[in-house]
Structures are given as structure tokens and as C-alpha cells.
Design a protein around this motif. Structure first.
Motif, PDB file in Angstrom:
ATOM      1  N   PHE A 252       0.826  -1.204   0.000  1.00  0.00           N
ATOM      2  CA  PHE A 252       0.000   0.000   0.000  1.00  0.00           C
ATOM      3  C   PHE A 252       0.862   1.256   0.000  1.00  0.00           C
ATOM      4  CE2 PHE A 252      -2.214  -3.291   2.487  1.00  0.00           C
ATOM      5  CZ  PHE A 252      -3.346  -3.452   1.710  1.00  0.00           C
ATOM      6  N   GLU A 253       0.348   2.299  -0.646  1.00  0.00           N
ATOM      7  CA  GLU A 253       0.995   3.603  -0.566  1.00  0.00           C
ATOM      8  C   GLU A 253      -0.084   4.681  -0.511  1.00  0.00           C
ATOM      9  OE1 GLU A 253       2.482   5.117  -4.714  1.00  0.00           O
ATOM     10  OE2 GLU A 253       2.919   2.960  -4.587  1.00  0.00           O
ATOM     11  N   VAL A 254       0.282   5.794   0.054  1.00  0.00           N
ATOM     12  CA  VAL A 254      -0.644   6.921   0.135  1.00  0.00           C
ATOM     13  C   VAL A 254      -0.851   7.473  -1.270  1.00  0.00           C
ATOM     14  CG1 VAL A 254      -0.956   9.275   0.994  1.00  0.00           C
ATOM     15  CG2 VAL A 254      -0.004   7.504   2.499  1.00  0.00           C
ATOM     16  N   GLN A 255      -2.115   7.636  -1.646  1.00  0.00           N
ATOM     17  CA  GLN A 255      -2.431   8.282  -2.913  1.00  0.00           C
ATOM     18  C   GLN A 255      -2.701   9.759  -2.665  1.00  0.00           C
ATOM     19  OE1 GLN A 255      -5.738   6.585  -5.058  1.00  0.00           O
ATOM     20  NE2 GLN A 255      -5.252   7.730  -6.913  1.00  0.00           N
ATOM     21  N   PHE A 256      -3.705  10.057  -1.829  1.00  0.00           N
ATOM     22  CA  PHE A 256      -3.987  11.423  -1.402  1.00  0.00           C
ATOM     23  C   PHE A 256      -4.970  11.369  -0.254  1.00  0.00           C
ATOM     24  CE2 PHE A 256      -7.119  10.614  -4.739  1.00  0.00           C
ATOM     25  CZ  PHE A 256      -8.287  11.116  -4.212  1.00  0.00           C
ATOM     26  N   THR A 257      -5.195  12.498   0.385  1.00  0.00           N
ATOM     27  CA  THR A 257      -6.191  12.592   1.446  1.00  0.00           C
ATOM     28  C   THR A 257      -7.195  13.684   1.091  1.00  0.00           C
ATOM     29  OG1 THR A 257      -4.878  14.161   2.736  1.00  0.00           O
ATOM     30  CG2 THR A 257      -4.586  11.828   3.231  1.00  0.00           C
ATOM     31  N   ALA A 258      -8.403  13.507   1.588  1.00  0.00           N
ATOM     32  CA  ALA A 258      -9.471  14.482   1.379  1.00  0.00           C
ATOM     33  C   ALA A 258     -10.385  14.424   2.591  1.00  0.00           C
ATOM     34  CB  ALA A 258     -10.239  14.174   0.097  1.00  0.00           C
ATOM     35  N   GLY A 259     -10.239  15.393   3.474  1.00  0.00           N
ATOM     36  CA  GLY A 259     -11.041  15.403   4.692  1.00  0.00           C
ATOM     37  C   GLY A 259     -10.717  14.211   5.562  1.00  0.00           C
ATOM     38  N   ALA A 260     -11.736  13.434   5.912  1.00  0.00           N
ATOM     39  CA  ALA A 260     -11.554  12.256   6.770  1.00  0.00           C
ATOM     40  C   ALA A 260     -11.153  11.019   5.981  1.00  0.00           C
ATOM     41  CB  ALA A 260     -12.855  11.969   7.522  1.00  0.00           C
ATOM     42  N   PHE A 261     -10.958  11.178   4.676  1.00  0.00           N
ATOM     43  CA  PHE A 261     -10.668  10.029   3.827  1.00  0.00           C
ATOM     44  C   PHE A 261      -9.233  10.044   3.335  1.00  0.00           C
ATOM     45  CE2 PHE A 261     -15.218  10.905   3.400  1.00  0.00           C
ATOM     46  CZ  PHE A 261     -15.702   9.736   3.954  1.00  0.00           C
ATOM     47  N   GLY A 262      -8.642   8.865   3.332  1.00  0.00           N
ATOM     48  CA  GLY A 262      -7.296   8.690   2.814  1.00  0.00           C
ATOM     49  C   GLY A 262      -7.318   7.626   1.741  1.00  0.00           C
ATOM     50  N   TRP A 263      -6.987   8.009   0.548  1.00  0.00           N
ATOM     51  CA  TRP A 263      -6.976   7.070  -0.567  1.00  0.00           C
ATOM     52  C   TRP A 263      -5.666   6.292  -0.545  1.00  0.00           C
ATOM     53  CZ3 TRP A 263     -10.594   6.709  -4.708  1.00  0.00           C
ATOM     54  CH2 TRP A 263     -11.738   7.499  -4.525  1.00  0.00           C
ATOM     55  N   VAL A 264      -5.763   4.999  -0.832  1.00  0.00           N
ATOM     56  CA  VAL A 264      -4.572   4.150  -0.877  1.00  0.00           C
ATOM     57  C   VAL A 264      -4.412   3.554  -2.270  1.00  0.00           C
ATOM     58  CG1 VAL A 264      -4.540   3.510   1.562  1.00  0.00           C
ATOM     59  CG2 VAL A 264      -5.788   2.093  -0.041  1.00  0.00           C
ATOM     60  N   VAL A 265      -3.155   3.450  -2.688  1.00  0.00           N
ATOM     61  CA  VAL A 265      -2.816   2.694  -3.881  1.00  0.00           C
ATOM     62  C   VAL A 265      -2.536   1.275  -3.415  1.00  0.00           C
ATOM     63  CG1 VAL A 265      -1.146   2.381  -5.739  1.00  0.00           C
ATOM     64  CG2 VAL A 265      -1.871   4.685  -5.088  1.00  0.00           C
ATOM     65  N   VAL A 266      -3.162   0.317  -4.060  1.00  0.00           N
ATOM     66  CA  VAL A 266      -2.986  -1.103  -3.735  1.00  0.00           C
ATOM     67  C   VAL A 266      -2.244  -1.763  -4.892  1.00  0.00           C
ATOM     68  CG1 VAL A 266      -4.155  -3.262  -3.154  1.00  0.00           C
ATOM     69  CG2 VAL A 266      -5.197  -1.067  -2.496  1.00  0.00           C
ATOM     70  N   HIS A 267      -1.096  -2.352  -4.599  1.00  0.00           N
ATOM     71  CA  HIS A 267      -0.333  -3.095  -5.604  1.00  0.00           C
ATOM     72  C   HIS A 267      -0.891  -4.516  -5.670  1.00  0.00           C
ATOM     73  CE1 HIS A 267       2.761  -0.003  -6.220  1.00  0.00           C
ATOM     74  NE2 HIS A 267       2.415   0.333  -4.988  1.00  0.00           N
ATOM     75  N   LEU A 268      -1.588  -4.810  -6.755  1.00  0.00           N
ATOM     76  CA  LEU A 268      -2.313  -6.072  -6.871  1.00  0.00           C
ATOM     77  C   LEU A 268      -1.405  -7.296  -6.804  1.00  0.00           C
ATOM     78  CD1 LEU A 268      -4.914  -5.045  -9.584  1.00  0.00           C
ATOM     79  CD2 LEU A 268      -5.261  -5.238  -7.113  1.00  0.00           C
ATOM     80  N   ASP A 269      -0.171  -7.167  -7.202  1.00  0.00           N
ATOM     81  CA  ASP A 269       0.761  -8.294  -7.156  1.00  0.00           C
ATOM     82  C   ASP A 269       1.091  -8.734  -5.733  1.00  0.00           C
ATOM     83  OD1 ASP A 269       0.917  -8.363  -9.921  1.00  0.00           O
ATOM     84  OD2 ASP A 269       2.723  -7.129 -10.003  1.00  0.00           O
ATOM     85  N   HIS A 270       0.696  -7.933  -4.759  1.00  0.00           N
ATOM     86  CA  HIS A 270       1.052  -8.225  -3.367  1.00  0.00           C
ATOM     87  C   HIS A 270      -0.149  -8.377  -2.440  1.00  0.00           C
ATOM     88  CE1 HIS A 270       5.224  -7.516  -4.350  1.00  0.00           C
ATOM     89  NE2 HIS A 270       4.900  -6.348  -4.871  1.00  0.00           N
ATOM     90  N   VAL A 271      -1.342  -8.518  -3.004  1.00  0.00           N
ATOM     91  CA  VAL A 271      -2.546  -8.632  -2.172  1.00  0.00           C
ATOM     92  C   VAL A 271      -3.381  -9.815  -2.660  1.00  0.00           C
ATOM     93  CG1 VAL A 271      -3.985  -7.031  -3.530  1.00  0.00           C
ATOM     94  CG2 VAL A 271      -4.381  -7.259  -1.089  1.00  0.00           C
ATOM     95  N   GLU A 272      -3.966 -10.514  -1.724  1.00  0.00           N
ATOM     96  CA  GLU A 272      -4.843 -11.643  -2.048  1.00  0.00           C
ATOM     97  C   GLU A 272      -6.223 -11.122  -2.460  1.00  0.00           C
ATOM     98  OE1 GLU A 272      -3.950 -14.814  -2.159  1.00  0.00           O
ATOM     99  OE2 GLU A 272      -1.922 -14.464  -1.377  1.00  0.00           O
ATOM    100  N   ARG A 273      -6.920 -11.901  -3.257  1.00  0.00           N
ATOM    101  CA  ARG A 273      -8.241 -11.498  -3.739  1.00  0.00           C
ATOM    102  C   ARG A 273      -9.223 -11.230  -2.589  1.00  0.00           C
ATOM    103  NH1 ARG A 273     -11.822 -12.569  -8.610  1.00  0.00           N
ATOM    104  NH2 ARG A 273     -13.919 -12.509  -7.738  1.00  0.00           N
ATOM    105  N   ASP A 274      -9.192 -12.044  -1.527  1.00  0.00           N
ATOM    106  CA  ASP A 274     -10.149 -11.842  -0.432  1.00  0.00           C
ATOM    107  C   ASP A 274      -9.894 -10.513   0.293  1.00  0.00           C
ATOM    108  OD1 ASP A 274      -7.780 -12.866   0.705  1.00  0.00           O
ATOM    109  OD2 ASP A 274      -8.843 -13.992   2.236  1.00  0.00           O
ATOM    110  N   GLU A 275      -8.638 -10.133   0.454  1.00  0.00           N
ATOM    111  CA  GLU A 275      -8.356  -8.828   1.062  1.00  0.00           C
ATOM    112  C   GLU A 275      -8.763  -7.694   0.122  1.00  0.00           C
ATOM    113  OE1 GLU A 275      -4.883  -6.401   3.450  1.00  0.00           O
ATOM    114  OE2 GLU A 275      -4.248  -7.972   2.052  1.00  0.00           O
ATOM    115  N   LEU A 276      -8.533  -7.874  -1.170  1.00  0.00           N
ATOM    116  CA  LEU A 276      -8.963  -6.878  -2.148  1.00  0.00           C
ATOM    117  C   LEU A 276     -10.479  -6.719  -2.122  1.00  0.00           C
ATOM    118  CD1 LEU A 276      -8.209  -4.918  -4.430  1.00  0.00           C
ATOM    119  CD2 LEU A 276      -8.374  -6.864  -6.010  1.00  0.00           C
ATOM    120  N   ALA A 277     -11.210  -7.817  -1.932  1.00  0.00           N
ATOM    121  CA  ALA A 277     -12.670  -7.752  -1.837  1.00  0.00           C
ATOM    122  C   ALA A 277     -13.092  -6.891  -0.650  1.00  0.00           C
ATOM    123  CB  ALA A 277     -13.258  -9.154  -1.712  1.00  0.00           C
TER     124      ALA A 277
END
Length: 115
Positions: free
Chosen positions: A65-90
Motif C-alpha cells: 500500500f501507498e498513500v495516494q492522497f487525502t481528502a477530509g476524513a478520507f485517505g486514498w490508498v494505492v494497492v499493488h495487486l501483485d502483493h494482495v490476495e483477492r479476499d483482502e482486495l474484496a
């Protein structure tokens, strides 16, 4: 590990979702508001999360994961699909959708994750 096809399959199971293809990415919305992005060439997705969750994910696994940007109470994350399981992505995709979707859609879906 998850693929871009996995992400598309997961996100399209959620009600009210619309897709908007751009030159370099695909944007996913619900109720007219964006909750996710897909960059196929880099095999990454950007997902809306609570700011506290964004910080926790990035601190715990910066290779995933990496920080993409923040907006108010929300923080967007970049998810590298090569390093995450499908169930966590769900789970991450569902959380992003739930944070954005109209209350009626969220209530109708309950806590049923896409599979």
C-alpha cells in the motif's frame, strides 16, 4: 495474488456502480461519487478508505500500500495487486464502496462482500 480482472469482477458485483474509462485509468463511481480507480498497466488500484485505515495499511505493509492522497476524513490508498490476495482486495473494495454509496444501497447490501 490478485489481478486487474479480479478487481473488475469484484467491483462490478456491487450495486449502483458505474465505470468511466479514461485514457490512462478507469474510474469507478457509485451515486455519482468516485470510490476507486484502476491503472491496468501498473496493476494498481486506488481505493477510498478512512484516513486512519489509510495510515495503518501503509505503515503495516508499505510494499503493498501507498498513500495516494487525502481528502477530509478520507485517505486514498494505492494497492499493488501483485502483493494482495483477492479476499483482502474484496474487503478493501467493499469498504471503499460502502464509504461512498448512498445509505439505501448500503443498507440493502448489508455486509455481504463481493466474492
Amino acid at each position: 495474488m490478485a489481478s486487474t480482472a479480479d478487481f473488475v469482477a469484484l467491483v462490478t458485483q456491487l450495486p449502483g456502480v458505474t465505470r468511466s474509462d479514461r485514457e490512462r485509468f478507469t474510474r469507478w463511481q457509485v451515486g455519482g461519487h468516485t470510490f476507486g480507480y484502476l491503472w491496468e498497466p501498473t496493476r494498481t488500484v486506488g481505493l477510498k478508505q478512512l484516513l486512519v485505515d489509510q495510515l495503518g495499511l501503509v505503515a503495516e505493509r508499505p510494499e503493498v500500500f501507498e498513500v495516494q492522497f487525502t481528502a477530509g476524513a478520507f485517505g486514498w490508498v494505492v494497492v499493488h495487486l501483485d502483493h494482495v490476495e483477492r479476499d483482502e482486495l474484496a474487503e478493501l473494495t467493499f469498504d471503499a464502496w460502502r464509504l461512498t454509496a448512498p445509505a439505501t444501497l448500503v443498507a440493502a447490501r448489508d455486509d455481504v462482500l463481493p466474492d
